[in-house]
Design a protein around this motif. Sequence first.
Motif, PDB file in Angstrom:
ATOM      1  N   LEU A 128       0.800  -1.274  -0.133  1.00 13.32           N
ATOM      2  CA  LEU A 128       0.119   0.019   0.153  1.00 13.32           C
ATOM      3  C   LEU A 128       0.940   1.241  -0.026  1.00 13.32           C
ATOM      4  CD1 LEU A 128      -2.861   1.309   0.431  1.00 13.32           C
ATOM      5  CD2 LEU A 128      -2.317   1.191   2.815  1.00 13.32           C
ATOM      6  N   LEU A 129       1.936   1.310   0.723  1.00 11.17           N
ATOM      7  CA  LEU A 129       2.698   2.588   0.995  1.00 11.17           C
ATOM      8  C   LEU A 129       4.368   2.194   1.000  1.00 11.17           C
ATOM      9  CD1 LEU A 129       1.133   3.532   4.442  1.00 11.17           C
ATOM     10  CD2 LEU A 129       0.868   4.593   2.265  1.00 11.17           C
ATOM     11  N   TYR A 130       4.960   2.829   0.247  1.00  8.27           N
ATOM     12  CA  TYR A 130       6.322   2.495  -0.204  1.00  8.27           C
ATOM     13  C   TYR A 130       7.180   3.724   0.033  1.00  8.27           C
ATOM     14  CZ  TYR A 130      10.527   2.036  -3.162  1.00  8.27           C
ATOM     15  OH  TYR A 130      11.641   2.003  -3.773  1.00  8.27           O
ATOM     16  N   LYS A 131       8.262   3.874   0.844  1.00 10.74           N
ATOM     17  CA  LYS A 131       8.979   5.085   1.367  1.00 10.74           C
ATOM     18  C   LYS A 131      10.488   4.724   0.388  1.00 10.74           C
ATOM     19  CE  LYS A 131       7.675   5.462   6.062  1.00 10.74           C
ATOM     20  NZ  LYS A 131       8.225   5.154   7.369  1.00 10.74           N
ATOM     21  N   PRO A 132      10.462   5.483  -0.870  1.00 12.33           N
ATOM     22  CA  PRO A 132      11.752   5.184  -1.675  1.00 12.33           C
ATOM     23  C   PRO A 132      12.938   5.640  -1.120  1.00 12.33           C
ATOM     24  CG  PRO A 132      10.145   6.873  -2.725  1.00 12.33           C
ATOM     25  CD  PRO A 132       9.499   6.233  -1.388  1.00 12.33           C
ATOM     26  N   ASN A 133      12.768   6.831  -0.112  1.00 19.64           N
ATOM     27  CA  ASN A 133      13.985   7.125   0.415  1.00 19.64           C
ATOM     28  C   ASN A 133      14.542   6.414   1.334  1.00 19.64           C
ATOM     29  OD1 ASN A 133      14.115   9.343  -1.538  1.00 19.64           O
ATOM     30  ND2 ASN A 133      12.792  10.577  -0.233  1.00 19.64           N
TER      31      ASN A 133
END
Length: 176
Positions: A128-133
């Motif tokens: 659902l969520l992704y923190k690319p950094n």
Amino acid sequence: MQIHDLNFQLLLSATQILCRVQEIAAQLSDQYKTKCPLFISILNGAFVFAADLIKSYSGPCEITFVKIQSYSGTSSSGILQTVLGLEQSIEGRDLIILEDIVDSGKTLHFFIDSLQQQKPHSICTVSLLYKPNAIQFPIHLDYVGFEIANDFVIGYGLDYNGLGRNLPDLHVLAQN
Ligand code: 5GP
Ligand code: MG
């Protein structure tokens, strides 16, 4: 909104989230229309996402749950402890992994590794969520609901020290 000692503010409304979840479910329904995929939802956080997504998925499918915890030893090696494992064989199955959020990528990286050893036919990864950094471990995500900044979020299944999972909207730690 205050949870324990911290303040949170609205990031994504329940309506925004549901809209996106339904889009992903429609794409998956189309992609797997001739198959009977096995959804694997990673507890605890993904249970709300999994419930919403599967209700919008059309066609035959199964769902099961695993609970895994990642322990960082000294560095990046990482060991996953399975608290609640798979009960059925996944050999030859088309798997769709449902995760709430990918942060360092450690959980999914090692979980996918362990699944691959059990010879499924295919593995599709959905978060659902992704923190690319924040990513530190290589993973491939087939579907991402929302890319978000490297900030702590709660609600829609995600908690802060046990609280907040029941909040319908997604909230982010306030900056001050
Ligand atoms: P990773 O293994 O990718 O570093 O972390 C994945 C797990 O850490 C998620 O499944 C989730 O349980 C937890 N996590 C990562 N970021 C957050 C966050 O912003 N909020 C909450 N509540 N949990 C998080
Ligand atoms: Mg999780």
